[in-house]
Design an enzyme around this catalytic site. Sequence first.
Site, PDB file in Angstrom:
ATOM      1  N   CYS A  87       0.980  -1.096  -0.157  1.00  0.00           N
ATOM      2  CA  CYS A  87       0.077  -0.077   0.101  1.00  0.00           C
ATOM      3  C   CYS A  87       0.861   1.144   0.054  1.00  0.00           C
ATOM      4  O   CYS A  87       1.550   1.621  -1.145  1.00  0.00           O
ATOM      5  CB  CYS A  87      -1.107   0.149   1.123  1.00  0.00           C
ATOM      6  SG  CYS A  87      -2.452   0.882   0.950  1.00  0.00           S
ATOM      7  N   HIS A 102      -3.660  -5.127   0.670  1.00  0.00           N
ATOM      8  CA  HIS A 102      -3.183  -5.635   1.726  1.00  0.00           C
ATOM      9  C   HIS A 102      -2.982  -6.970   1.778  1.00  0.00           C
ATOM     10  O   HIS A 102      -3.943  -7.865   2.417  1.00  0.00           O
ATOM     11  CB  HIS A 102      -3.709  -5.179   3.195  1.00  0.00           C
ATOM     12  CG  HIS A 102      -3.536  -3.665   3.267  1.00  0.00           C
ATOM     13  ND1 HIS A 102      -2.475  -3.067   3.889  1.00  0.00           N
ATOM     14  CD2 HIS A 102      -4.117  -2.452   2.674  1.00  0.00           C
ATOM     15  CE1 HIS A 102      -2.509  -1.945   3.921  1.00  0.00           C
ATOM     16  NE2 HIS A 102      -3.596  -1.514   3.222  1.00  0.00           N
ATOM     17  N   GLU A 157      -1.579  -9.235   3.594  1.00  0.00           N
ATOM     18  CA  GLU A 157      -1.383  -9.755   4.963  1.00  0.00           C
ATOM     19  C   GLU A 157      -2.640 -10.256   5.359  1.00  0.00           C
ATOM     20  O   GLU A 157      -2.995 -10.764   6.436  1.00  0.00           O
ATOM     21  CB  GLU A 157      -0.546  -8.725   5.924  1.00  0.00           C
ATOM     22  CG  GLU A 157      -1.488  -7.352   6.212  1.00  0.00           C
ATOM     23  CD  GLU A 157      -1.236  -6.296   5.335  1.00  0.00           C
ATOM     24  OE1 GLU A 157      -1.191  -6.516   3.966  1.00  0.00           O
ATOM     25  OE2 GLU A 157      -1.434  -5.199   5.610  1.00  0.00           O
TER      26      GLU A 157
END
Length: 556
Positions: free
Chosen positions: A387, A513, A515
């Site tokens: 990001c 994202h 994650e």
Amino acid sequence: MVKSKSTRYIFITGGVVSSLGKGIAAASIGMLLKARGYHVTIMKMDPYINVDPGTLSPYQHGEVYVTDDGAETDLDLGHYERFIGTDMTKKNNATTGQIYYTVITRERRGDYLGKTVQVIPHITNEIKQRILAVGESDANYDVVLVEIGGTVGDIESLPFLEATRQFIQDIGPQNVMTIHLTLLPYLQTSGEMKTKPTQHSVMKMREIGLQPDMLLCRTAIPLAKEERDKIALFCSIPQEMVIEARDCDSIYQVPLNFEEQSVGNKVVNRLGLVQHEPDLSGWRDFVRKIENPSAFVRIAICGKYTHLKDSYKSIIESFVHAGVENNAKVELKWLDAEKLELNGAERYLRDVHGLLIPGGFGERGIEGKIKAIRYARENNMPFFGICLGLQCAVIEFARHICSINDANSTEFDPTTKNPVIDLMETQVKVVEKGGTMRLGAYRCLLQKETRAFDAFKKPEISERHRHRYEFNNSYLQQLTTNGLIISGKNPETGLVEMIELRDHPWFVGVQFHPELKSRALNAHPLFREFVKAAIDGKNELHDNKLMDESDEDSND
Ligand code: GLN
């Protein structure tokens, strides 16, 4: 899937102190039920008045987790997804703020026909309604776990506990279980484990009409029979329902510790569900690999909130998952971007094997991050930008490869002449904060023969987002001519989702994202490949070093 006659509910409360790990406890029990073939989900009730955690500072509340459907939620939802693999939705998190907002909006509309609007029944009804909505959704869950944030005795959590009491009455105690997570402090000076705070915490629950069915007792030392008996007696809980929750090195060990004490079977019994042999082989293997890595690699994370690790919870866990898939232990080195700004990147990065720049907001530390990225690019160090990390990598590339010396993002310099990163068109008129960014899952088409395609091995992916700024496509031509590769794009808007460099071992930036989609038993492909590149780079370095040494030998 095993189907039960009606949805069962498990309420998880916490006592004595906060931060005992209710989220992990809920996720662990959910995982043990899932391993038995039950269809499970988990909800989090947050007692604070903010309408969602989206506007809370990461310093106060840690990471903001984002679901596919674009909800900004508490970070515990991340644990739930990582442990049970069920995708969370907006419905899985409710705050006091949201509940009051709904009730007050109804009152303003005149829905209550002039009645006095009160905590009981209006607020408690709204809480119960939200829990039932998850249980009765099309997903047809066998079990819904409900974690109640805060600590029993807090003023804020009272309406949730009162709603729980009513809920048990409404749907019948045989369909609901209450589990209380508590602390057994150990007094070093007298060498004693103390049960009194737990007794008081259970007393507090009883005052509001709740009797826990099971206690999970956080402790640093083993729970001896004598203490267990005492707790059982004082808290009116069968002895076998007093569970030891010992501190352990890895959160992924927690469900296995519970399983050793038959927590799964006890919960199934209590809820009147059918017993099934759990399949925990994959999980056991995963934990064994965490404990026995065969390689080691060090990754630097350069960000702004590095002294509060909860701000990067999902990234930390993604490295655990990716480490396991590479049979490696990933050590994280936390770097404060402002220090790099002052002192340069070299001294902080020379002993690491990879660099990750995580998401973030605002101008502070940006120049330090750009220095770090330049170092990684010039020194062939694997780089992963997430990001804001992608955005900084684009600025770095524009400045130092395309000679656009004043390239910047309008987030950091609103008057920049070269906004290579700019506010998205859809964000220009947005004034309200909270739930207004580009949020949730969006499609991304991958370019063949790129690192991105190599990692995912398919042409289309879907990933989660939380941002207001984007790659400015008016610079696309200039940057790609100079070698920047656009490896992923959103097909609807043309928004750049992924960038990479060709003549570099592994240099990837993503606007989303990743994650948020890494799971314990299913590491995210990009984290997996990034860690692999870091290990390969380290080995190469090692080989080169050996060669240098043997060269020296031959020179002698
Ligand atoms: N501040 C940047 C934006 O809003 C990056 C956001 C992020 O890293 N999550 O676009």
